[in-house]
Design an enzyme around this catalytic site. Structure first.
Site, PDB file in Angstrom:
ATOM      1  CG  ASP A   1     -44.458 -27.060   0.194  1.00  0.00           C
ATOM      2  OD1 ASP A   1     -45.490 -26.544   0.648  1.00  0.00           O
ATOM      3  OD2 ASP A   1     -43.836 -26.576  -0.763  1.00  0.00           O
ATOM      4  CB  THR A   2     -47.430 -30.020  -2.303  1.00  0.00           C
ATOM      5  OG1 THR A   2     -46.466 -30.963  -2.753  1.00  0.00           O
ATOM      6  CG2 THR A   2     -47.067 -28.630  -2.782  1.00  0.00           C
TER       7      THR A   2
ATOM      8  CG  ASP B   1     -35.936 -30.927   2.508  1.00  0.00           C
ATOM      9  OD1 ASP B   1     -36.940 -31.626   2.245  1.00  0.00           O
ATOM     10  OD2 ASP B   1     -35.311 -30.299   1.637  1.00  0.00           O
TER      11      ASP B   1
HETATM   12  P1  IMP Z   1     -43.592 -31.469  -1.342  1.00  0.00           P
HETATM   13  O1  IMP Z   1     -43.562 -32.617  -2.312  1.00  0.00           O
HETATM   14  O2  IMP Z   1     -44.276 -30.266  -1.924  1.00  0.00           O
HETATM   15  O3  IMP Z   1     -44.109 -31.814   0.015  1.00  0.00           O
HETATM   16  O4  IMP Z   1     -42.148 -30.944  -1.184  1.00  0.00           O
HETATM   17  C1  IMP Z   1     -41.185 -31.701  -0.721  1.00  0.00           C
HETATM   18  C2  IMP Z   1     -39.832 -31.302  -1.273  1.00  0.00           C
HETATM   19  O5  IMP Z   1     -39.808 -30.056  -1.961  1.00  0.00           O
HETATM   20  C3  IMP Z   1     -38.963 -31.127  -0.087  1.00  0.00           C
HETATM   21  O6  IMP Z   1     -38.331 -32.358   0.197  1.00  0.00           O
HETATM   22  C4  IMP Z   1     -37.996 -30.053  -0.502  1.00  0.00           C
HETATM   23  O7  IMP Z   1     -36.860 -30.643  -1.065  1.00  0.00           O
HETATM   24  C5  IMP Z   1     -38.735 -29.250  -1.535  1.00  0.00           C
HETATM   25  N1  IMP Z   1     -39.284 -28.004  -0.927  1.00  0.00           N
HETATM   26  C6  IMP Z   1     -40.547 -27.763  -0.553  1.00  0.00           C
HETATM   27  N2  IMP Z   1     -40.701 -26.539  -0.023  1.00  0.00           N
HETATM   28  C7  IMP Z   1     -39.469 -25.987  -0.056  1.00  0.00           C
HETATM   29  C8  IMP Z   1     -38.953 -24.714   0.385  1.00  0.00           C
HETATM   30  O8  IMP Z   1     -39.648 -23.839   0.931  1.00  0.00           O
HETATM   31  N3  IMP Z   1     -37.630 -24.511   0.175  1.00  0.00           N
HETATM   32  C9  IMP Z   1     -36.816 -25.436  -0.397  1.00  0.00           C
HETATM   33  N4  IMP Z   1     -37.245 -26.642  -0.798  1.00  0.00           N
HETATM   34  C10 IMP Z   1     -38.570 -26.907  -0.637  1.00  0.00           C
HETATM   35 MG    MG Z   2     -36.538 -32.837  -0.799  1.00  0.00          MG
END
Ligand code: IMP
Ligand code: MG
Length: 179
Positions: free
Chosen positions: A102-103, A99
């Protein structure tokens, strides 16, 4: 009140997904053994719509991945239900569907794990990329659109398991956070 902060509308989502389905179908036109690997729970709605519009044969596998606590990434990524996946990934062309980037911890860790499974190729398709400096880099091959650095809900994305069913993507405002 909810509609005030809409970042991606239902109409915009439809267009983004049609375009992505076309782009992905074209990219895999001459490829056998395509496996769409959907990251749960967040990418469920997106992947359903995207895959139903794709014009080529593929298998679908699901993987439950979590790293969030409330609105904060813990940086620790848990992969669930992947024991028999390793076998299904070997020598296959894997399209990871998520979806939001983000990080980057989720995709970074997942891509590292996938590499060990001996796939033929790995590409990523992500609906949203947050415009931030990602902690961990991940190559996104197919991207829906970018958003500013806010926590979003809707179209599969949740806050503590709420709001996934919204048909648009909206910023999580403080009045929506139930204590
Ligand atoms: P990352 O590991 O920080 O890149 O985040 C990835 C996962 O965190 C995504 O696959 C989402 O499921 C969840 N996520 C990150 N940001 C959001 C947000 O703003 N809303 C809801 N879910 C998020
Ligand atoms: Mg996710």
């Amino acid at each position: 009140m909810m509609d005030d902060n809409i970042l991606v509308s239902t109409e915009q989502l439809e267009k983004i997904i049609c375009d992505l389905a076309e782009e992905v179908s074209l990219a895999y036109e001459n490829t056998d053994d395509l496996v769409a690997l959907v990251l749960l729970e967040g990418a469920k709605y997106f992947a359903n719509d995207l895959l139903s519009k794709m014009d080529l044969p593929f298998d679908v596998e699901y993987l439950k991945v979590s790293s969030y606590f409330g609105t904060t990434s813990t940086g620790i990524v848990t992969l669930n239900g992947h024991d028999d996946l390793q076998v299904k990934i070997r020598n296959k062309n894997i399209l990871v569907i998520d979806d939001i980037y983000d990080t980057g911890h989720t995709l970074f860790n997942l891509l590292a794990w996938l590499e060990q499974c001996g796939p033929q190729s790995v590409k990523t398709c992500v609906l949203l990329e947050k415009l931030i400096e990602h902690d961990k880099p991940a190559a996104i091959d197919f991207l829906g659109t970018t958003i500013e650095d806010v926590f979003v809900i809707g179209y599969g994305m949740d806050h503590d398991e709420q709001y996934r069913e919204l048909p648009f993507i909206v910023e999580l405002s403080s009045e929506l956070i139930e204590e």
